[in-house]
Write a protein that holds these residues in place. Sequence first.
Motif, mmCIF file in Angstrom:
data_model
loop_
_atom_site.group_PDB
_atom_site.id
_atom_site.type_symbol
_atom_site.label_atom_id
_atom_site.label_comp_id
_atom_site.label_asym_id
_atom_site.label_seq_id
_atom_site.Cartn_x
_atom_site.Cartn_y
_atom_site.Cartn_z
ATOM 1 N N HIS A 108 0.790 -1.226 0.000
ATOM 2 C CA HIS A 108 0.000 0.000 0.000
ATOM 3 C C HIS A 108 0.823 1.277 0.000
ATOM 4 O O HIS A 108 0.312 2.351 -0.349
ATOM 5 C CB HIS A 108 -0.962 0.004 1.206
ATOM 6 N N ARG A 109 2.103 1.211 0.350
ATOM 7 C CA ARG A 109 2.926 2.420 0.369
ATOM 8 C C ARG A 109 3.540 2.753 -0.985
ATOM 9 O O ARG A 109 4.243 3.756 -1.108
ATOM 10 C CB ARG A 109 4.033 2.288 1.420
ATOM 11 N N ALA A 110 3.301 1.952 -1.994
ATOM 12 C CA ALA A 110 3.816 2.261 -3.324
ATOM 13 C C ALA A 110 3.185 3.549 -3.836
ATOM 14 O O ALA A 110 2.024 3.862 -3.533
ATOM 15 C CB ALA A 110 3.512 1.108 -4.281
ATOM 16 N N GLY A 117 -5.419 0.064 -1.524
ATOM 17 C CA GLY A 117 -6.026 1.392 -1.511
ATOM 18 C C GLY A 117 -6.480 1.776 -2.911
ATOM 19 O O GLY A 117 -5.964 1.293 -3.926
ATOM 20 N N GLU A 118 -7.430 2.688 -2.962
ATOM 21 C CA GLU A 118 -8.086 3.040 -4.223
ATOM 22 C C GLU A 118 -7.138 3.614 -5.276
ATOM 23 O O GLU A 118 -7.230 3.242 -6.458
ATOM 24 C CB GLU A 118 -9.230 4.010 -3.951
ATOM 25 N N PRO A 119 -6.228 4.551 -4.950
ATOM 26 C CA PRO A 119 -5.370 5.106 -6.007
ATOM 27 C C PRO A 119 -4.536 4.055 -6.740
ATOM 28 O O PRO A 119 -4.425 4.088 -7.971
ATOM 29 C CB PRO A 119 -4.484 6.103 -5.250
ATOM 30 N N LEU A 120 -3.956 3.116 -6.009
ATOM 31 C CA LEU A 120 -3.165 2.071 -6.650
ATOM 32 C C LEU A 120 -4.054 1.112 -7.443
ATOM 33 O O LEU A 120 -3.689 0.683 -8.549
ATOM 34 C CB LEU A 120 -2.365 1.290 -5.601
ATOM 35 N N ARG A 121 -5.222 0.804 -6.903
ATOM 36 C CA ARG A 121 -6.143 -0.079 -7.642
ATOM 37 C C ARG A 121 -6.585 0.566 -8.949
ATOM 38 O O ARG A 121 -6.750 -0.121 -9.969
ATOM 39 C CB ARG A 121 -7.348 -0.444 -6.778
ATOM 40 N N ARG A 122 -6.774 1.879 -8.949
ATOM 41 C CA ARG A 122 -7.166 2.569 -10.186
ATOM 42 C C ARG A 122 -6.085 2.450 -11.255
ATOM 43 O O ARG A 122 -6.390 2.287 -12.437
ATOM 44 C CB ARG A 122 -7.476 4.044 -9.907
ATOM 45 N N VAL A 123 -4.827 2.550 -10.834
ATOM 46 C CA VAL A 123 -3.733 2.383 -11.800
ATOM 47 C C VAL A 123 -3.789 0.988 -12.408
ATOM 48 O O VAL A 123 -3.716 0.821 -13.632
ATOM 49 C CB VAL A 123 -2.367 2.631 -11.128
ATOM 50 N N LEU A 138 4.122 3.442 -9.957
ATOM 51 C CA LEU A 138 3.555 2.192 -10.459
ATOM 52 C C LEU A 138 3.111 2.349 -11.906
ATOM 53 O O LEU A 138 3.356 1.468 -12.736
ATOM 54 C CB LEU A 138 2.376 1.757 -9.585
ATOM 55 N N ALA A 139 2.488 3.471 -12.227
ATOM 56 C CA ALA A 139 2.045 3.712 -13.604
ATOM 57 C C ALA A 139 3.233 3.743 -14.558
ATOM 58 O O ALA A 139 3.178 3.183 -15.666
ATOM 59 C CB ALA A 139 1.264 5.017 -13.677
#
Length: 277
Positions: free
Chosen positions: A14-16, A47-53, A21-22
């Motif tokens: 989750h700290r990425a 978390g949502e921001p990483l899942r969106r990527v 990542l993108a």
Amino acid sequence: MEDWRTSVLMAAYHRAEPAHLAEALESMFSQTLAPDEIVFVEDGPLGEPLRRVLDSYQGKDIPLVRVALAENSGLAVALQAGLDVARYPWIVRMDADDISVPHRLATQMAALREGGIDVIGSAVSEFDGDPTNVVGMRSLPLDHHAIVRYARMNNPINHPSVVMRREHLVAVGGYRSVPFMEDYDLFARLLAHGSVFRNLAEPLLLFRAGDAMFSRRTAPGMFRAERLMQRNLVGYGLVSRPRSWLNLVARSAFRALPRSAMRRSYRVLFYRSRDAS
């Protein structure tokens, strides 16, 4: 006839950073030789921001296979979970905050097709902040015999740059939980197994360096992890017990240096010319 298909193996927790990542994913989706699948392990809830990527890369030409772990279990557990579901004979490692150059996979697979190699890495260009701010090139020994000698003291492969024969990974038990050194431990076991190694002199990966990299080298528990790693090297038959104690002292002394001295020593030890062997 040998099967040259590839599975890219990635993991993040989750700290990425979503932007990092993108960049990492885009560099794999933009390869001149496309991988056959990307296996991405979600090491605990992201978390949502990483899942969106991740969501934004699903449904494209390269299958993105997602493996979700219920809790953060560490890199070794995450990579092993990904290895367990990877379908193809060649495993391509990629970190979630680095950037592969567009011809990375084409170059490494061309070298592997020459035959006789089971594990191939490359030099990496280390950058701080912006990818254009390259601060140095980490180039490790190139041929197998030099790699074996180097492995008695240091990790012989830049882990995020490696491509490995999956059959050999399975034969040595895959990734094991050796804190901070799961990659070194894996490569040591592969060498003991008889896998043939090679490093390419060309930097095929942009590696995110900076203060965080040096902080990891002095993290709590590092001395205990180093003792375990040295015991493992003895157990795998790569070093003698006296040599393991010498390694422990030398590697621990490096980590005990003040940050400025550690940076200078790091440049001397690891920033090599492209023709190093």
